[in-house]
Motif scaffolding. Structure first.
Motif, mmCIF file in Angstrom:
data_model
loop_
_atom_site.group_PDB
_atom_site.id
_atom_site.type_symbol
_atom_site.label_atom_id
_atom_site.label_comp_id
_atom_site.label_asym_id
_atom_site.label_seq_id
_atom_site.Cartn_x
_atom_site.Cartn_y
_atom_site.Cartn_z
ATOM 1 N N ALA A 55 0.683 4.277 -2.623
ATOM 2 C CA ALA A 55 0.392 5.632 -2.145
ATOM 3 C C ALA A 55 1.419 6.622 -2.700
ATOM 4 O O ALA A 55 1.077 7.733 -3.089
ATOM 5 C CB ALA A 55 0.407 5.660 -0.618
ATOM 6 N N PRO A 57 0.812 -1.225 0.000
ATOM 7 C CA PRO A 57 0.000 0.000 0.000
ATOM 8 C C PRO A 57 0.846 1.277 0.000
ATOM 9 O O PRO A 57 0.530 2.230 -0.699
ATOM 10 C CB PRO A 57 -0.799 -0.109 1.300
ATOM 11 C CG PRO A 57 -0.865 -1.549 1.606
ATOM 12 C CD PRO A 57 0.383 -2.164 1.051
ATOM 13 N N THR A 69 -1.550 13.996 0.702
ATOM 14 C CA THR A 69 -0.564 13.193 -0.014
ATOM 15 C C THR A 69 -0.412 13.648 -1.470
ATOM 16 O O THR A 69 0.364 13.067 -2.208
ATOM 17 C CB THR A 69 -0.951 11.698 -0.014
ATOM 18 O OG1 THR A 69 -2.132 11.543 -0.808
ATOM 19 C CG2 THR A 69 -1.208 11.176 1.389
ATOM 20 N N ARG A 118 -6.428 14.415 5.179
ATOM 21 C CA ARG A 118 -5.199 13.619 5.265
ATOM 22 C C ARG A 118 -4.882 12.977 3.915
ATOM 23 O O ARG A 118 -3.738 12.971 3.457
ATOM 24 C CB ARG A 118 -5.374 12.536 6.342
ATOM 25 C CG ARG A 118 -4.140 11.729 6.604
ATOM 26 C CD ARG A 118 -4.378 10.727 7.715
ATOM 27 N NE ARG A 118 -5.239 9.638 7.280
ATOM 28 C CZ ARG A 118 -5.714 8.692 8.078
ATOM 29 N NH1 ARG A 118 -5.448 8.711 9.364
ATOM 30 N NH2 ARG A 118 -6.485 7.731 7.609
ATOM 31 N N ALA A 119 -5.933 12.454 3.266
ATOM 32 C CA ALA A 119 -5.736 11.833 1.951
ATOM 33 C C ALA A 119 -5.295 12.880 0.928
ATOM 34 O O ALA A 119 -4.409 12.630 0.113
ATOM 35 C CB ALA A 119 -7.017 11.151 1.500
ATOM 36 N N SER A 153 -4.441 7.796 -3.145
ATOM 37 C CA SER A 153 -4.743 7.909 -1.722
ATOM 38 C C SER A 153 -6.178 7.479 -1.480
ATOM 39 O O SER A 153 -6.968 7.395 -2.419
ATOM 40 C CB SER A 153 -4.525 9.339 -1.244
ATOM 41 O OG SER A 153 -4.438 9.350 0.167
ATOM 42 N N ARG A 154 -6.499 7.196 -0.229
ATOM 43 C CA ARG A 154 -7.838 6.666 0.039
ATOM 44 C C ARG A 154 -8.336 7.050 1.422
ATOM 45 O O ARG A 154 -7.573 7.445 2.294
ATOM 46 C CB ARG A 154 -7.837 5.153 -0.083
ATOM 47 C CG ARG A 154 -7.044 4.458 1.010
ATOM 48 C CD ARG A 154 -7.305 2.970 1.037
ATOM 49 N NE ARG A 154 -8.654 2.679 1.488
ATOM 50 C CZ ARG A 154 -9.179 1.464 1.509
ATOM 51 N NH1 ARG A 154 -8.491 0.438 1.080
ATOM 52 N NH2 ARG A 154 -10.403 1.274 1.960
ATOM 53 N N PHE A 156 -11.223 5.428 4.469
ATOM 54 C CA PHE A 156 -11.751 4.128 4.866
ATOM 55 C C PHE A 156 -13.233 4.230 5.208
ATOM 56 O O PHE A 156 -13.732 5.295 5.565
ATOM 57 C CB PHE A 156 -10.968 3.581 6.059
ATOM 58 C CG PHE A 156 -9.549 3.238 5.712
ATOM 59 C CD1 PHE A 156 -9.200 1.949 5.357
ATOM 60 C CD2 PHE A 156 -8.561 4.210 5.719
ATOM 61 C CE1 PHE A 156 -7.893 1.627 5.022
ATOM 62 C CE2 PHE A 156 -7.254 3.898 5.378
ATOM 63 C CZ PHE A 156 -6.923 2.612 5.028
ATOM 64 N N ASN A 173 0.120 2.640 6.554
ATOM 65 C CA ASN A 173 0.682 2.102 5.321
ATOM 66 C C ASN A 173 0.030 2.750 4.101
ATOM 67 O O ASN A 173 0.714 3.147 3.149
ATOM 68 C CB ASN A 173 0.468 0.581 5.308
ATOM 69 C CG ASN A 173 1.540 -0.136 4.515
ATOM 70 O OD1 ASN A 173 1.972 0.364 3.478
ATOM 71 N ND2 ASN A 173 1.966 -1.273 4.972
ATOM 72 N N ALA A 174 -1.292 2.895 4.148
ATOM 73 C CA ALA A 174 -2.002 3.497 3.015
ATOM 74 C C ALA A 174 -1.626 4.970 2.834
ATOM 75 O O ALA A 174 -1.823 5.530 1.764
ATOM 76 C CB ALA A 174 -3.507 3.358 3.203
ATOM 77 N N MET A 175 -1.084 5.602 3.886
ATOM 78 C CA MET A 175 -0.662 6.998 3.770
ATOM 79 C C MET A 175 0.795 7.115 3.301
ATOM 80 O O MET A 175 1.384 8.189 3.357
ATOM 81 C CB MET A 175 -0.825 7.721 5.110
ATOM 82 C CG MET A 175 -2.259 8.045 5.455
ATOM 83 S SD MET A 175 -3.064 9.072 4.191
ATOM 84 C CE MET A 175 -4.264 7.918 3.591
#
Lengths: 270, 363
Positions: free
Chosen positions: A76, A72, A168, A164-165, A81-82, A84, B235-237
């Protein structure tokens, strides 16, 4: 040229096939939605795209690069980016620090440099803080920057996660049910915000249950049923697709009459 | 202004250290500085553990073993006689570089040993390699695999030390020479150097705390905390979670080994009990008692409790006391006793104030 290509992806858990024969593309600059009843495999698909799960077969290509099998954090760094389904903020930190974590892949100082505050490191730290603050401002939460993340209301947590997403600097943003748990006003704001994000050049792929929001927002929709895509197209086409209607309204229905019923149903908020 | 406020605790710590020495001198109890110095070295291990447990969210039950690796590497290299290599060309070269130094052993014989500085770097290098080998496989997995791996590793180190003649078996190694850090600054147990050694230890602790504070208030510190809170989201960040956990663990092991090296030169020796599982558990208990993710709490609690233990206050119940502390902390105050105590004092203070500012107590 598609930004994201999902090709014939399959993933099963034990005997249960969660996603199968799934192929679609996301073009740059569009807002694309994945819909389907509960258990249709939408979140599994998101987890495969963002690298949290490996597909059993098939491939995912992002920016023309195969990303299947990457971790991941590597995906990224490529600009995906994602958020949840359940906002997963870092609860020991304050709101601003949460967003600052989003700057991780855009900053570089390591253990030694940070320990010693090596020349350049404090400046980068200020940069991280300023950029994170700007993202918080963008989603309208700047006044809460120094609140503990755990003290926020549910809807605010979603917004922090979104900031936050965005921190990035993604080219593709995956939103997993961004509207769930939000009230009507918050949903409207969210819709506007997602459009604003798209207008600044970020492609958006979202999973959502709120059909009114999806129909208003999406340029293109993929419908999943038991892990298999059954329809793809713009909202108007999806609303009158007989297969989609039978999935959502159940049983064998006459397409012409039920199409109107479905679009009436979907134009109200659930 | 904020920078000054951030540095205030460090100034207070330095002041407290000086005040302690002044007080002990006034009371003619300066001999207590010996145990305080040792307690400060032990505190370095716990500070390192705080990084792994409080920030990266991993448990290590092998920090006693890393302390021992540092101490034993130093002890063996600085006491073993390498004279038989004297004729070899490479040994001459190393002597030129002051890696090998001549000195007298306990019986007055002329021997050739490794210099304390070279032994120090060797100890650090060995720890780096060993910690990486232990941590790499264990930290790629989620969950408490590190605790199990380090527990086993600690037992292996302990038994190896006990069963190896070169490590002095059950007696450990004695006669470790003094270590001159700089002219006038020598680590040794002589009573004449008691005060200077106390300040060496206090300065070392202070410097390490400053470095770690910088680290924790940076992208690295946030990344570690993010991993502790939600590894998947971290991890996703874009955080390479496995690599960060490993680096935090290795850094923490290096701190334990560093403490071991200084401690060994200070007490002129090291014994197998330093590598024991009970020692490692004690470090975990002290980290918990200090509040885990709280550098100052950990430093104060671990220095204080280890000092009392070294003064023999807990008698033959020594290990039991730390077991009880761990149980009490986990069941009553998982954040350590200092935070609730601070809140309680704050509440008390606001109640005692005549205007009775309630909002302080509520916060």
């Amino acid at each position: 040229m598609a930004l994201l290509e999902v090709e014939n992806v399959r993933r099963s858990f034990g005997g249960l096939v969660a996603v199968d024969k799934t192929t679609f593309q996301v073009a740059p600059g569009q807002i694309k939605a994945i819909i389907g009843p509960n258990g249709a495999g939408k979140t599994t698909l998101f987890n495969i795209i963002s690298g949290l799960l490996r597909p059993d077969s098939g491939r995912v290509t992002f920016h023309s690069r195969p990303v299947t099998g990457l971790k991941p954090y590597q995906i990224a760094r490529l600009g995906l980016s994602r958020t949840f389904q359940n906002p997963s903020l870092f609860l020991r930190m304050n709101v601003l620090e949460n967003v600052m974590v989003g700057r991780h892949s855009r900053s570089r100082w390591g253990f030694a440099g940070c320990c010693l505050r090596w020349p350049g490191q404090p400046r980068e730290e200020r940069n991280i803080r300023d950029t994170a603050m700007a993202q918080l401002d963008y989603v309208g939460l700047a006044p809460l920057a120094h609140c503990p993340a755990g003290a926020l209301a549910f809807g605010q947590r979603r917004m922090v996660e979104l900031a936050r997403a965005l921190a990035t600097e993604p080219t593709l943003l995956l939103l997993d049910e961004p509207a769930s748990g939000l009230n009507t006003k918050e949903k409207e704001d969210l819709g506007q915000l997602i459009r604003k994000i798209r207008d600044r050049g970020v492609t958006v792929l979202l999973v959502e249950h709120d059909m009114k929001l999806v129909m208003d927002l999406a340029d293109d929709i993929v419908v999943l049923h038991y892990g298999i895509p059954i329809a793809e197209g713009p909202p108007s086409v999806i609303q009158s697709d007989p297969k989609v209607i039978s999935v959502y309204l159940g049983g064998e229905v006459q397409a012409d009459s039920a199409g109107g019923e479905l679009s009436a149903k979907w134009s109200q908020s659930p | 202004m904020t920078r000054l406020r951030q540095l205030l605790p460090f100034a207070l710590f330095a002041l407290a250290m000086v005040a302690t020495q002044g007080l002990l001198r006034a009371l003619e109890m300066e001999y207590c500085l010996t145990q305080l110095t040792m307690a400060l070295y032990y505190a370095i291990v716990v500070i390192g553990l705080c990084l792994v447990m409080g920030y990266a969210g991993q448990v290590s039950l092998g920090h006693g073993a890393f302390f021992a690796i540092g101490g034993y590497t130093s002890a063996v290299l600085t006491t073993h006689d390498f004279s038989r290599f004297k004729a070899a060309g490479w040994a001459g070269g190393l002597k030129q570089l002051h890696v090998f130094v001549g000195q007298q052993d306990l019986f007055g014989n002329q021997i050739m040993t490794v210099s304390p500085w070279a032994a120090f770097f060797a100890a650090m290098l060995l720890t780096l390699v060993v910690a990486t080998l232990i941590g790499y496989p264990a930290l790629r997995l989620k969950g408490h695999y590190l605790a199990m791996a380090t527990l086993g590793f600690g037992l292996i180190v302990n038994k190896t030390v006990l069963g190896t003649a070169a490590f002095g078996a059950a007696d450990g190694i004695n006669g470790v020479p003094e270590w001159t850090l700089a002219p006038g600054l020598t680590i040794c147990g002589k009573s004449a150097a008691r005060v200077s050694n106390y300040y060496i230890a206090a300065t070392l602790v202070l410097a390490l705390l400053l470095l770690l504070r910088n680290l924790l208030h940076s992208r690295v510190g946030r990344a570690l905390q993010a991993i502790h809170d939600r590894e998947t989201a971290a991890n996703a960040m874009g955080i390479d979670t496995a690599a960060y956990k490993l680096r935090a663990f290795v850094l923490s092991a290096l701190l334990a080994a560093l403490a071991g090296v200084f401690f060994t030169h200070y007490t002129a020796g090291i014994g197998p009990s330093e590598a024991g599982a009970l020692k490692s558990v004690r470090y975990v208990a002290l980290a918990a008692a200090g509040g885990m993710a709280n550098l100052w709490g950990v430093t104060v609690m671990s220095t204080g409790l280890n000092y009392l233990s070294l003064r023999g206050l807990f008698g033959s119940y020594d290990h039991a006391v730390f077991g009880v502390i761990l149980i009490l902390i986990i069941s009553i105050a998982p954040d350590g006793p200092l935070k609730p105590l601070g809140k309680w004092m704050g509440g008390l203070a606001s109640r005692l104030r005549p205007e009775g500012r309630r909002e302080h107590g509520a916060a």
